[in-house]
Design an enzyme around this catalytic site. Structure first.
Site, PDB file in Angstrom:
ATOM      1  CG  HIS A 242      -1.127  11.559   3.932  1.00 51.85           C
ATOM      2  ND1 HIS A 242      -1.544  11.175   3.546  1.00 51.85           N
ATOM      3  CD2 HIS A 242      -0.560  10.547   5.198  1.00 51.85           C
ATOM      4  CE1 HIS A 242      -0.921  10.358   3.359  1.00 51.85           C
ATOM      5  NE2 HIS A 242       0.048   9.893   3.786  1.00 51.85           N
TER       6      HIS A 242
HETATM    7  C1  BDR Z   1      -3.367   9.719   7.935  1.00 48.37           C
HETATM    8  O1  BDR Z   1      -3.598   8.850   8.767  1.00 48.37           O
HETATM    9  C2  BDR Z   1      -1.680   9.115   9.855  1.00 48.37           C
HETATM   10  O2  BDR Z   1      -0.994   8.391   9.689  1.00 48.37           O
HETATM   11  C3  BDR Z   1      -1.100  10.200   9.068  1.00 48.37           C
HETATM   12  O3  BDR Z   1      -1.261  11.260  10.272  1.00 48.37           O
HETATM   13  C4  BDR Z   1      -2.227  11.114   8.636  1.00 48.37           C
HETATM   14  O4  BDR Z   1      -3.494  12.283   9.289  1.00 48.37           O
HETATM   15  C5  BDR Z   1      -3.641   9.255   6.897  1.00 48.37           C
HETATM   16  O5  BDR Z   1      -3.792   8.034   6.677  1.00 48.37           O
END
Ligand code: BDR
Ligand code: CA
Length: 317
Positions: A242
């Site tokens: 992400h």
């Molecule tokens: C986001 O939540 C976290 O777990 C990850 O680092 C990312 O920023 C994804 O939903």
């Protein structure tokens, strides 16, 4: 001229990839790393950030510890919070210490300086938006020093992953997200709908482990330990990275397609953290964000491999 950025983060294995990418890119000048509790507690995100920076060999980059929890309401941690810091998994000999200045003070100071110098900075938001909301609340002048906020957050047609309706970063501090959405600062949003389109597979991890030095080997180790594969959801192998899409967009925006829309967020009730976007202009309001909807998956992996190769024998730092 390089783009000056602050990375506000809650590392997180995908935050780690984003940080290594930013530190390897000559187009970006990382003014500092500010941390916020999210995936894990504040002390663990700071420990992770210290170890990420140490692995990059960029001990000149300072870390500023920020908020322990959301502006208000229940604190939520990530799925792997019970494991705590991943620094010990990386078998680090070195780490970078946390600076004395608070993350929010650092963001305020840098934004004010940037406004005075008429060289606004970009905030890269990779975790809950708590620090950024607090910095904006400090004074209206702060917004003048911020060129844009590029953030990972939200889920639209993909729906949630932390809850059925919400993505983690917005869910962890919906009030902070609401504050940032009202800021009037140009916002670029990387939602799950788009991050789910670029999956890191074992084959990609092999390439990074081979070509990208210490960070590349660490990425392989982290993504194997914290497995992000979800074939039931993605219908193929691989897991999302992400937060790295935030930095990828700064480096190669042509890999992305998005649209300008009004976004808002539920801050109370059963669906707090749910973020909506007016894709069909039902509200007839001026857009407050650009939401990215598509990513060129192959282009994204090529970018990661090319830029991160700086850490290996094929690249030069
Ligand atoms: C986001 O939540 C976290 O777990 C990850 O680092 C990312 O920023 C994804 O939903
Ligand atoms: Ca994150």
């Amino acid at each position: 001229m390089t783009e000056q950025i602050i990375i506000d983060t809650d590392p997180g294995v995908d935050d780690a990839v984003a940080i290594w990418l930013a530190l390897a890119a000559p187009e970006l000048e990382v003014l500092g790393i500010t941390t916020v509790a999210g995936n894990v507690s504040l002390s663990d995100v700071c420990r992770n950030a210290g170890s990420i920076i140490a692995k990059s060999g960029r001990q000149d980059v300072a870390i500023y510890a920020g908020s322990h929890g959301p502006l208000t309401g229940t604190q939520r941690f990530g799925k792997y919070a019970h494991i705590g810091s991943f620094a010990s998994l990386l078998k680090d000999e070195g780490s970078v210490a946390v600076s004395a200045e608070h993350a929010v003070q650092f963001i305020v100071r840098k934004a004010q300086e940037a406004a005075r110098q008429q060289r606004p900075i970009t905030l890269c938001a990779l975790g809950p938006l708590t620090n950024i909301a607090l910095a904006l609340n400090f004074s209206p002048e702060v917004a003048k020093g911020i060129k844009r906020i590029v953030m990972m957050g939200g889920a639209f047609s993909a729906m949630g992953h932390r809850t059925p309706w919400a993505e983690f970063n917005f869910y962890a501090d919906p009030n902070a997200a609401a504050r940032v959405f009202r800021s009037g600062i140009p916002l670029v949003i990387m939602p799950l709908d788009m991050t789910f389109q670029a999956l890191l597979t074992e084959a990609h991890l092999e390439v990074l482990a081979h070509d990208a030095g210490e960070p590349g080997r660490a990425i392989q180790h982290l993504f194997t330990t914290f497995d992000r594969n979800d074939p039931g959801r993605f219908l193929r192998d691989g897991g999302p990275v992400h937060d790295a899409t935030v930095i990828a967009w700064l480096l190669e925006p042509e890999l992305f397609q998005g649209c300008e829309v009004t976004v808002g967020i539920a801050t109370t009730g059963e669906t707090a953290g749910y973020c909506w976007a007016d894709f069909y202009h039902k509200l007839k309001q001026q857009a407050n964000a650009t939401v990215m909807r598509h990513i060129d998956e192959q282009g994204f992996h090529s970018l990661l491999q090319r830029v991160l190769a700086v850490y290996g024998s094929k690249g030069e730092k």
